[in-house]
Design a protein around this motif. Structure first.
Motif, PDB file in Angstrom:
ATOM      1  N   THR A  17      24.980  83.868  49.620  1.00  0.00           N
ATOM      2  CA  THR A  17      24.541  83.023  50.733  1.00  0.00           C
ATOM      3  C   THR A  17      25.217  81.661  50.667  1.00  0.00           C
ATOM      4  OG1 THR A  17      22.397  84.130  50.764  1.00  0.00           O
ATOM      5  CG2 THR A  17      22.522  82.004  51.873  1.00  0.00           C
ATOM      6  N   LYS A  38      22.517  89.085  58.623  1.00  0.00           N
ATOM      7  CA  LYS A  38      21.937  89.460  57.331  1.00  0.00           C
ATOM      8  C   LYS A  38      21.045  90.653  57.612  1.00  0.00           C
ATOM      9  CE  LYS A  38      20.113  88.829  53.036  1.00  0.00           C
ATOM     10  NZ  LYS A  38      20.771  88.766  51.730  1.00  0.00           N
ATOM     11  N   ASP A  52      17.978  83.152  53.214  1.00  0.00           N
ATOM     12  CA  ASP A  52      19.365  83.453  53.584  1.00  0.00           C
ATOM     13  C   ASP A  52      19.555  83.337  55.092  1.00  0.00           C
ATOM     14  OD1 ASP A  52      20.179  86.100  51.170  1.00  0.00           O
ATOM     15  OD2 ASP A  52      19.279  84.120  50.929  1.00  0.00           O
TER      16      ASP A  52
HETATM   17 MG   LIG Z   1      21.672  85.662  49.634  1.00  0.00          MG
END
Ligand SMILES: [Mg+2]
Ligand SMILES: Nc1ncnc2c1ncn2[C@@H]1O[C@H](COP(=O)(O)OP(=O)(O)OP(=O)(O)O)[C@@H](O)[C@H]1O
Ligand SMILES: C[C@H](N)[C@H](N)CCCCCC(=O)O
Length: 231
Positions: A17, A38, A52
């Protein structure tokens, strides 16, 4: 044809990330239309500023709703497949494909982050590597800089190759210049000797995580020309 990178790593917590957010901040600063995705996130809520999804959305300026950026979120900090199963949920590969198709045409360039490393179970019959194959963007492998990372990185690269995944390069993340760690200083050249994958950069540990600081870090530490060769 979607352009971008699938950001994977040799492990959870290696800085996927961090690196993806830094690349997003840099590319946005360069005027690129950057999207982020994601597919699955576990162990944290989307709205948490440390998640994230939240960090990727913030650093990229992606205006897609966070539920599209991160379509599948699970509370327990486990492999996504297990976290889903324990929550009496399951994400089929078709559902994941549909979620990607919902966003993939919304930006010229995408940074996609997996979960943990390539061999993490994401669904009942697929791994992170299978999702990377579906999304079909070249991998950037984020690796730790210190002793032990050569094994983890070569294993990751060999697994990527066995899955037919293209690898743009490796980024060593978290280098500590004060450590006087011989392995840190010799790992990049050792990796390049044992693999045909380039080392795209070596990122130091830093306490400066603003968009401006991260963009500057990319400009200083990452071979952006090599990156653009893939764009
Ligand atoms: Mg991550
Ligand atoms: N170069 C760095 N300097 C300082 N802190 C860093 C650096 N890289 C990562 N971190 C910190 O280390 C922690 C783990 O990084 P990150 O969340 O990016 O890992 P990850 O590989 O994405 O993990 P996950 O598999 O859970 O998604 C975070 O708190 C992050 O802010
Ligand atoms: C919870 C963590 N932050 C990640 N999202 C998921 C990491 C799964 C790792 C599975 C494993 O390799 O043992």
């Amino acid at each position: 044809m979607t352009k971008g990178f699938f950001i994977t790593g040799t492990d959870t917590g290696v800085g996927k990330t961090f690196v993806a957010a830094a690349l997003a901040a840099y590319l946005k600063q360069q005027g690129q239309d950057v999207g982020v995705f994601k597919p699955m996130m576990s162990g944290i809520q989307r709205e948490n500023p440390h998640s994230d999804a939240f960090l990727l959305k913030t650093m990229s300026g992606d205006t897609n709703p966070v539920e599209q950026i991160n379509p599948f979120q699970f509370d327990e900090p486990l492999a996504p497949y297990l976290a889903a199963k324990r929550a009496q949920r399951e994400v089929s590969f078709v559902q994941l494909i549909e979620a990607w198709h919902q966003v993939r045409d919304s930006h010229a360039f995408f940074l996609v982050e997996g979960a943990g490393g390539l061999a993490v179970p994401m669904g009942p019959n697929y791994l992170v590597a299978d999702v990377a194959k579906l999304i079909d963007l070249p991998l950037i492998v984020v690796a730790r800089p210190n002793l032990g990372t050569i094994n983890h990185t070569l294993l990751t690269l060999h697994f990527a190759q066995s899955k037919g995944l293209a690898v743009a390069g490796v980024i060593f993340n978290g280098y500590d210049p004060e450590a006087g760690d011989l392995a840190q200083d010799t790992n990049p050249s050792l990796l390049e000797e044992w693999s045909d994958v380039p080392v795209l950069g070596i990122i130091p540990r830093t306490e400066h995580h603003s968009a401006q600081a991260l963009a500057a870090l990319v400009a200083k530490c990452i071979d952006v020309e090599e990156l653009y060769a893939y764009c």
